[in-house]
Design a protein around this motif. Sequence first.
Motif, PDB file in Angstrom:
ATOM      1  N   ALA A 202       0.563  -1.252  -0.110  1.00 42.37           N
ATOM      2  CA  ALA A 202      -0.238  -0.161   0.015  1.00 42.37           C
ATOM      3  C   ALA A 202       0.677   1.494   0.184  1.00 42.37           C
ATOM      4  N   LEU A 207      -1.635   2.155  -4.156  1.00 48.54           N
ATOM      5  CA  LEU A 207      -2.921   3.452  -3.187  1.00 48.54           C
ATOM      6  C   LEU A 207      -3.163   3.206  -4.481  1.00 48.54           C
ATOM      7  N   VAL A 210      -5.425   0.627  -5.771  1.00 43.44           N
ATOM      8  CA  VAL A 210      -6.760   0.570  -5.200  1.00 43.44           C
ATOM      9  C   VAL A 210      -7.763   1.806  -5.069  1.00 43.44           C
ATOM     10  N   ALA A 223      -6.404  -4.476   0.638  1.00 45.80           N
ATOM     11  CA  ALA A 223      -5.357  -3.806   0.446  1.00 45.80           C
ATOM     12  C   ALA A 223      -3.840  -4.584   1.652  1.00 45.80           C
ATOM     13  N   ALA A 234      -5.696   3.657   2.723  1.00 52.20           N
ATOM     14  CA  ALA A 234      -5.878   2.510   1.560  1.00 52.20           C
ATOM     15  C   ALA A 234      -7.546   2.468   2.364  1.00 52.20           C
TER      16      ALA A 234
END
Length: 375
Positions: A202, A207, A210, A223, A234
């Motif tokens: 992450a 990220l 994500v 995550a 996250a």
Amino acid sequence: MNAEAAARDITVAVVRAKEQPFTIERARLRGPRSDEVLVRVLATGLCHTDLIVRDQFYPVPLPAVLGHEGAGIIEAVGPEVKGLKVGDHVVLAYGVCGHCRQCSSGHGAYCEDFYGQNFGGSGVDGSNAIEDAQGQPLHDHFFAQSSFATHALARESNAVKVPEAAPLELLGPLGCGIQTGAGAVINSLKVGAGSRFAAYGAGAVGLSAVMAARLAGAAIIIAVDVVPSRLELARELGATHVINSREQDIVEAVRAISPGGVDFALESTGRVDVLEQGITALAKLGVIGVVGASKMGTLASFDVNNLLMGGRTIRGVVEGDSVPQVFIPQLVELYLQGRFPFDRLVKFYPLEQINQAAEDSARGVTLKAVLRMPG
């Protein structure tokens, strides 16, 4: 334009020896030739790749001026530049040859000469554009830019024009780390609505993935990291679940959240043990993208029958399979709409604090360091 007349004194960060700190030095940069553009750099992202090259995971010749997430304003152009002009705001991306089979088919991230174009330490003609204060050449053209500097030479093909309304000093990381994470999800893996996705790591790349998975409509977004603050962020950026791999077994935890495993995953840590667990945690017909860079020669293992019988895929990904001139403006527009808040990953440092930024990044204190250039 007379290239010699345009030569100028600049400030650069130099790596002079393996695993040694960056040094801030005065240097001399020649002017632009042929299809080159001279960019006054406002800010440059510090990427994991800069640090592994500093430490010689990849054999880039030293001493060198690194930096490959530059953003700035064009101050001069070479005689063959057609689509850019003085005053344009640009983000600098990676270098490509432009004519090999991969480049010609729109896959420049897999250019046949990708290593030479980006890690060779010189221009395509073997020359250097930067000299140190003693008149000695510094290896440069890193990712066709070497933007740990107040000015950088790029090529028209890797200088991406962006809207002047966008905050230029923030945009440099779109040239590599951010487009790698987001592009891996959108372009490479093609994560779809309702699918199940896991990001192993992450950091800035993970990220970004994500956020992209959220944009793509993934139903489950996991995550995985070891830093609690990163996992908290996250969740704020779109993860539906988080796993602290110091506290839980990755495979068991992923399968508890997503029975049978995940459809898509991205490994950005460069750790072999994490990759191996990520492969095991794939659902049938699942795909894992690999973007985490390890030392040359690093080997990983997996159960061949798990791969075979499950129809699983391991997929290497470079620069998010992006065409920068298309993808970077799209990410800028999403940011301006408030739908891709990558600014939440960024912490600014002045160039002279580059070693502190590197240390903070290595410790996980900073997700994405961005170096502001001195005026």
